[in-house]
Design an enzyme around this catalytic site. Structure first.
Site, PDB file in Angstrom:
ATOM      1  CB  ALA A  47      -0.936  -0.002   1.203  1.00  0.00           C
ATOM      2  N   GLY A  48       2.157   1.131  -0.184  1.00  0.00           N
ATOM      3  CA  GLY A  48       3.022   2.308  -0.216  1.00  0.00           C
ATOM      4  C   GLY A  48       3.346   2.862   1.154  1.00  0.00           C
ATOM      5  CG  LEU A  49       1.025   2.836   4.061  1.00  0.00           C
ATOM      6  CD1 LEU A  49      -0.117   2.384   4.968  1.00  0.00           C
ATOM      7  CD2 LEU A  49       1.163   4.353   4.113  1.00  0.00           C
ATOM      8  CB  SER A  50       7.819   1.870   4.294  1.00  0.00           C
ATOM      9  OG  SER A  50       8.099   2.898   3.386  1.00  0.00           O
ATOM     10  CB  SER A  51       4.776  -3.471   4.501  1.00  0.00           C
ATOM     11  OG  SER A  51       4.870  -3.776   3.112  1.00  0.00           O
ATOM     12  CB  SER A  52       9.523  -4.182   1.990  1.00  0.00           C
ATOM     13  OG  SER A  52       9.721  -2.891   1.432  1.00  0.00           O
ATOM     14  CD  GLU A  95      13.412  -2.744  -0.618  1.00  0.00           C
ATOM     15  OE1 GLU A  95      12.397  -2.995  -1.271  1.00  0.00           O
ATOM     16  OE2 GLU A  95      13.465  -2.848   0.614  1.00  0.00           O
ATOM     17  CG  ASP A 132      10.578   3.505   1.694  1.00  0.00           C
ATOM     18  OD1 ASP A 132      10.253   4.708   1.619  1.00  0.00           O
ATOM     19  OD2 ASP A 132      10.161   2.639   0.903  1.00  0.00           O
ATOM     20  CE1 TYR A 187      10.393   4.140  -5.857  1.00  0.00           C
ATOM     21  CE2 TYR A 187      12.321   2.863  -6.495  1.00  0.00           C
ATOM     22  CZ  TYR A 187      11.759   3.877  -5.770  1.00  0.00           C
ATOM     23  OH  TYR A 187      12.541   4.641  -4.952  1.00  0.00           O
TER      24      TYR A 187
END
Length: 241
Positions: free
Chosen positions: A120-125, A157, A169, A218
């Site tokens: 969702a673009g909230l930097s879960s990774s 990453e 991030d 990206y």
């Protein structure tokens, strides 16, 4: 609460309580898109959604993780990371690969629980990467150096997972502070905590759209920015007049 849930998950999986619990928040960016990989400025904030990791040290070099959010177990031997895997285990692999050359790494086992929506673009990774790094620091007794660890997480990453991301991030997850945004100079990696006004609330709307950075445009945007900088005779677009 997620902390209680992750401890329950650990106990249900391994039949005992964890000895350590770590947390890494997600983030949202207020200003600066595609500027971090161009060594520009960004203004993200950590959010109240987070990833929790409950764990206990193990003898040897094996690390294994379970999660309620995804099926299966992720595992890696820090002495032999092996071939790149598919799925969420690639991030665990990547962090082992990035950290093992600079730190002695011990084995541990854990469970994760997160209320950060994946994709969702909230930097879960990035939250996962920083939580794993924090776990290793705690298990092995290393001092916690958030900027240094964020750099290694970015390297994982970029070079293991295959996403040509900047440092935003990882720095956001490593250095987020309640009630503050982070003004990050992505060239120097200097971070300034900027207090948010008390009467301002940041509202994040989940559209339900999901993405994977490795399968999105990206990396293509990053290549386009690099080509634009080269056409201007610059190393990065930050230096454009």
């Amino acid at each position: 609460m997620t902390r209680a849930r992750v401890c329950t998950k650990f106990a249900a999986t391994y039949g005992r309580q964890p000895t350590l619990v770590v947390r890494a928040p997600g983030r949202v960016n207020l200003i600066g898109e595609h500027t971090d990989h161009q060594e520009g400025f960004v203004l993200p904030i950590a959010i109240d959604r987070a990833l929790w990791l409950a764990l206990e040290p193990l003898p040897g070099s094996r690390v294994e993780l379970v999660s309620d959010q995804v099926d299966g177990m992720a595992a890696v031997d820090v002495d032999d990371v092996g071939e790149r895997v598919n799925g969420w285990g690639v991030y665990l692999q990547g962090m082992a690969w990035a950290l093992r050359d600079v730190l002695p790494l011990r084995g541990w086992r854990g469970a994760i629980d997160s209320d950060i929506p994946v994709g969702a673009g909230l930097s879960s990774s990035a939250a996962f990467e920083l939580a794993v790094a924090r776990a290793w620091a705690a298990v092995d007794g290393h001092p916690w150096l958030p900027v240094v660890v964020a750099r290694h997480a970015q390297r994982a990453e970029n070079n293991w997972v295959g996403v040509a991301s900047g440092i935003m991030d990882q720095l956001s997850c490593a250095l987020g502070r309640a009630g503050h945004a982070l003004l990050i100079d992505c060239r120097t990696q200097h971070v300034e905590h900027v207090a948010m006004p008390d009467d301002v609330a940041v509202v994040i709307m989940d559209t339900g759209t999901r993405r994977q950075l490795t399968g999105s445009a990206y990396n293509e945007r990053q290549v386009e920015c690099r080509r634009a900088a080269e056409a201007l005779g610059l190393s990065h677009l930050r230096d454009a007049p």
